[in-house]
Design a protein around this motif. Structure first.
Motif, PDB file in Angstrom:
ATOM      1  N   ARG A  72       0.853  -1.192   0.000  1.00 61.81           N
ATOM      2  CA  ARG A  72       0.000   0.000   0.000  1.00 61.81           C
ATOM      3  C   ARG A  72       0.884   1.235   0.000  1.00 61.81           C
ATOM      4  O   ARG A  72       1.872   1.290   0.728  1.00 61.81           O
ATOM      5  CB  ARG A  72      -0.889   0.068   1.237  1.00 61.81           C
ATOM      6  N   GLU A  73       0.528   2.233  -0.801  1.00 60.88           N
ATOM      7  CA  GLU A  73       1.216   3.515  -0.819  1.00 60.88           C
ATOM      8  C   GLU A  73       0.312   4.546  -0.176  1.00 60.88           C
ATOM      9  O   GLU A  73      -0.836   4.719  -0.577  1.00 60.88           O
ATOM     10  CB  GLU A  73       1.546   3.931  -2.251  1.00 60.88           C
ATOM     11  N   VAL A  74       0.846   5.235   0.808  1.00 63.16           N
ATOM     12  CA  VAL A  74       0.071   6.220   1.558  1.00 63.16           C
ATOM     13  C   VAL A  74       0.663   7.601   1.297  1.00 63.16           C
ATOM     14  O   VAL A  74       1.860   7.820   1.462  1.00 63.16           O
ATOM     15  CB  VAL A  74       0.101   5.911   3.072  1.00 63.16           C
ATOM     16  N   ARG A  75      -0.211   8.518   0.870  1.00 58.52           N
ATOM     17  CA  ARG A  75       0.187   9.911   0.640  1.00 58.52           C
ATOM     18  C   ARG A  75      -0.667  10.809   1.528  1.00 58.52           C
ATOM     19  O   ARG A  75      -1.884  10.667   1.584  1.00 58.52           O
ATOM     20  CB  ARG A  75      -0.021  10.279  -0.827  1.00 58.52           C
ATOM     21  N   PHE A  76      -0.002  11.737   2.174  1.00 61.90           N
ATOM     22  CA  PHE A  76      -0.688  12.675   3.062  1.00 61.90           C
ATOM     23  C   PHE A  76      -0.911  13.974   2.306  1.00 61.90           C
ATOM     24  O   PHE A  76       0.030  14.691   1.972  1.00 61.90           O
ATOM     25  CB  PHE A  76       0.127  12.886   4.337  1.00 61.90           C
ATOM     26  N   TYR A 107       6.555  12.821   5.780  1.00 63.13           N
ATOM     27  CA  TYR A 107       5.840  12.227   4.651  1.00 63.13           C
ATOM     28  C   TYR A 107       5.000  13.231   3.869  1.00 63.13           C
ATOM     29  O   TYR A 107       4.166  12.852   3.066  1.00 63.13           O
ATOM     30  CB  TYR A 107       4.936  11.101   5.140  1.00 63.13           C
ATOM     31  N   THR A 108       5.209  14.507   4.080  1.00 66.23           N
ATOM     32  CA  THR A 108       4.304  15.485   3.474  1.00 66.23           C
ATOM     33  C   THR A 108       4.874  16.191   2.249  1.00 66.23           C
ATOM     34  O   THR A 108       4.133  16.822   1.526  1.00 66.23           O
ATOM     35  CB  THR A 108       3.904  16.552   4.511  1.00 66.23           C
ATOM     36  N   ALA A 109       6.153  16.090   1.987  1.00 60.75           N
ATOM     37  CA  ALA A 109       6.764  16.808   0.862  1.00 60.75           C
ATOM     38  C   ALA A 109       6.799  15.925  -0.382  1.00 60.75           C
ATOM     39  O   ALA A 109       7.804  15.841  -1.068  1.00 60.75           O
ATOM     40  CB  ALA A 109       8.166  17.261   1.231  1.00 60.75           C
ATOM     41  N   GLY A 110       5.722  15.269  -0.677  1.00 59.77           N
ATOM     42  CA  GLY A 110       5.658  14.408  -1.848  1.00 59.77           C
ATOM     43  C   GLY A 110       6.182  13.003  -1.595  1.00 59.77           C
ATOM     44  O   GLY A 110       6.137  12.156  -2.478  1.00 59.77           O
ATOM     45  N   ASP A 111       6.700  12.762  -0.385  1.00 59.87           N
ATOM     46  CA  ASP A 111       7.191  11.431  -0.050  1.00 59.87           C
ATOM     47  C   ASP A 111       6.018  10.486   0.188  1.00 59.87           C
ATOM     48  O   ASP A 111       4.938  10.901   0.609  1.00 59.87           O
ATOM     49  CB  ASP A 111       8.070  11.474   1.194  1.00 59.87           C
ATOM     50  N   VAL A 112       6.261   9.222  -0.072  1.00 53.49           N
ATOM     51  CA  VAL A 112       5.227   8.211   0.066  1.00 53.49           C
ATOM     52  C   VAL A 112       5.621   7.252   1.179  1.00 53.49           C
ATOM     53  O   VAL A 112       6.774   6.835   1.273  1.00 53.49           O
ATOM     54  CB  VAL A 112       5.057   7.429  -1.264  1.00 53.49           C
ATOM     55  N   LEU A 113       4.669   6.916   2.020  1.00 56.46           N
ATOM     56  CA  LEU A 113       4.862   5.866   3.013  1.00 56.46           C
ATOM     57  C   LEU A 113       4.343   4.579   2.392  1.00 56.46           C
ATOM     58  O   LEU A 113       3.190   4.515   1.961  1.00 56.46           O
ATOM     59  CB  LEU A 113       4.097   6.189   4.297  1.00 56.46           C
ATOM     60  N   ILE A 114       5.189   3.568   2.316  1.00 47.37           N
ATOM     61  CA  ILE A 114       4.796   2.306   1.690  1.00 47.37           C
ATOM     62  C   ILE A 114       4.750   1.219   2.749  1.00 47.37           C
ATOM     63  O   ILE A 114       5.690   1.055   3.535  1.00 47.37           O
ATOM     64  CB  ILE A 114       5.783   1.912   0.569  1.00 47.37           C
ATOM     65  N   PHE A 115       3.626   0.486   2.763  1.00 48.60           N
ATOM     66  CA  PHE A 115       3.499  -0.704   3.599  1.00 48.60           C
ATOM     67  C   PHE A 115       3.784  -1.908   2.712  1.00 48.60           C
ATOM     68  O   PHE A 115       3.072  -2.159   1.741  1.00 48.60           O
ATOM     69  CB  PHE A 115       2.089  -0.835   4.185  1.00 48.60           C
ATOM     70  N   VAL A 121       7.902  -1.048   6.584  1.00 49.94           N
ATOM     71  CA  VAL A 121       7.591   0.208   5.918  1.00 49.94           C
ATOM     72  C   VAL A 121       8.781   0.656   5.083  1.00 49.94           C
ATOM     73  O   VAL A 121       9.899   0.183   5.268  1.00 49.94           O
ATOM     74  CB  VAL A 121       7.219   1.306   6.944  1.00 49.94           C
ATOM     75  N   SER A 122       8.540   1.577   4.160  1.00 47.43           N
ATOM     76  CA  SER A 122       9.591   2.053   3.255  1.00 47.43           C
ATOM     77  C   SER A 122      10.641   2.880   3.982  1.00 47.43           C
ATOM     78  O   SER A 122      11.814   2.831   3.645  1.00 47.43           O
ATOM     79  CB  SER A 122       8.969   2.872   2.126  1.00 47.43           C
ATOM     80  N   ARG A 123      10.228   3.644   4.959  1.00 46.63           N
ATOM     81  CA  ARG A 123      11.182   4.458   5.709  1.00 46.63           C
ATOM     82  C   ARG A 123      10.569   4.900   7.021  1.00 46.63           C
ATOM     83  O   ARG A 123       9.349   5.022   7.143  1.00 46.63           O
ATOM     84  CB  ARG A 123      11.639   5.664   4.895  1.00 46.63           C
ATOM     85  N   ALA A 124      11.442   5.152   7.974  1.00 50.14           N
ATOM     86  CA  ALA A 124      10.987   5.637   9.270  1.00 50.14           C
ATOM     87  C   ALA A 124      10.709   7.126   9.172  1.00 50.14           C
ATOM     88  O   ALA A 124      11.229   7.810   8.299  1.00 50.14           O
ATOM     89  CB  ALA A 124      12.051   5.371  10.330  1.00 50.14           C
ATOM     90  N   GLY A 125       9.885   7.604  10.075  1.00 53.73           N
ATOM     91  CA  GLY A 125       9.606   9.026  10.074  1.00 53.73           C
ATOM     92  C   GLY A 125       8.579   9.418  11.114  1.00 53.73           C
ATOM     93  O   GLY A 125       8.035   8.572  11.826  1.00 53.73           O
ATOM     94  N   THR A 126       8.339  10.710  11.162  1.00 53.12           N
ATOM     95  CA  THR A 126       7.360  11.278  12.076  1.00 53.12           C
ATOM     96  C   THR A 126       6.401  12.152  11.286  1.00 53.12           C
ATOM     97  O   THR A 126       6.826  12.961  10.467  1.00 53.12           O
ATOM     98  CB  THR A 126       8.054  12.129  13.158  1.00 53.12           C
ATOM     99  N   LEU A 127       5.128  11.977  11.553  1.00 53.25           N
ATOM    100  CA  LEU A 127       4.090  12.780  10.911  1.00 53.25           C
ATOM    101  C   LEU A 127       3.416  13.618  11.983  1.00 53.25           C
ATOM    102  O   LEU A 127       2.852  13.075  12.934  1.00 53.25           O
ATOM    103  CB  LEU A 127       3.067  11.870  10.223  1.00 53.25           C
ATOM    104  N   GLN A 142       8.268   3.401  12.776  1.00 52.44           N
ATOM    105  CA  GLN A 142       9.600   2.853  13.003  1.00 52.44           C
ATOM    106  C   GLN A 142      10.012   1.947  11.852  1.00 52.44           C
ATOM    107  O   GLN A 142       9.196   1.177  11.344  1.00 52.44           O
ATOM    108  CB  GLN A 142       9.639   2.061  14.308  1.00 52.44           C
ATOM    109  N   LEU A 143      11.280   2.039  11.498  1.00 51.94           N
ATOM    110  CA  LEU A 143      11.834   1.176  10.468  1.00 51.94           C
ATOM    111  C   LEU A 143      12.180  -0.175  11.100  1.00 51.94           C
ATOM    112  O   LEU A 143      12.411  -0.274  12.285  1.00 51.94           O
ATOM    113  CB  LEU A 143      13.086   1.823   9.869  1.00 51.94           C
ATOM    114  N   GLY A 144      12.215  -1.195  10.311  1.00 52.99           N
ATOM    115  CA  GLY A 144      12.531  -2.530  10.819  1.00 52.99           C
ATOM    116  C   GLY A 144      11.256  -3.309  11.049  1.00 52.99           C
ATOM    117  O   GLY A 144      10.794  -4.028  10.174  1.00 52.99           O
TER     118      GLY A 144
END
Length: 153
Positions: A72-76, A107-115, A121-127, A142-144
């Motif tokens: 799944r690709e998630v875009r905010f 994840y807001t600057a055009g980056d995609v969160l992928i499950f 997940v594709s990458r770790a981060g904070t929203l 969290q990554l991993g």
């Protein structure tokens, strides 16, 4: 016995109605002057509920990617979250609108969160979930292990 004495009178007198209306108007005036009509507690509750809804939606789509084996690709977006996935060549899209907040963070600057299909997940981060009422909550990814959680207010 006199029949007139046994007959009960029903209804309210005009004086009783006026007293009840006076009491109700005083209560209403008191509640309005103390800020009872303020939307702040209601908007805070709506914001908190929407934060929980976003978290559970992300967890649901992560679980679905594990169950059916499709990522799944998630875009905010400004007004909501867009989820896209492809199964057997058919593109599926879901959109979850938000009303009480805007998104900021990784994840807001055009980056995609992928499950991915194995739960990572594709990458770790904070929203950051920035409420219109000034509150800020954060969803941490969290990554991993792909753990996703909402920080405490």
């Amino acid at each position: 016995m006199n029949r007139a004495c046994l007959k009960k009178e029903t209804g309210y007198t005009l004086l009783e109605l006026l007293v009840a209306l006076a009491i109700l108007s005083l209560l209403t005036l008191t509640l309005l002057s103390t800020g009872f009509s303020s939307r702040d507690p209601l908007s805070q509750a709506a914001y908190e509920a929407e934060c929980e809804e976003i978290l559970y939606a992300l967890l649901q789509y992560q679980n679905e990617s594990i169950m059916d084996g499709y990522r799944r690709e998630v875009r905010f977006r400004d007004a909501g979250i867009q989820i896209i996935w492809t199964i057997n060549g058919v593109i599926h899209r879901d959109y979850i609108p938000v009303e009480t907040m805007t998104f900021a963070g990784d994840y807001t600057a055009g980056d995609v969160l992928i499950f991915y299909d194995h739960g990572t997940v594709s990458r770790a981060g904070t929203l950051s979930l920035q409420g219109h009422n000034g509150m800020i909550r954060k969803i941490i990814v969290q990554l991993g292990n792909g753990r996703i959680y909402l920080n405490e207010p």
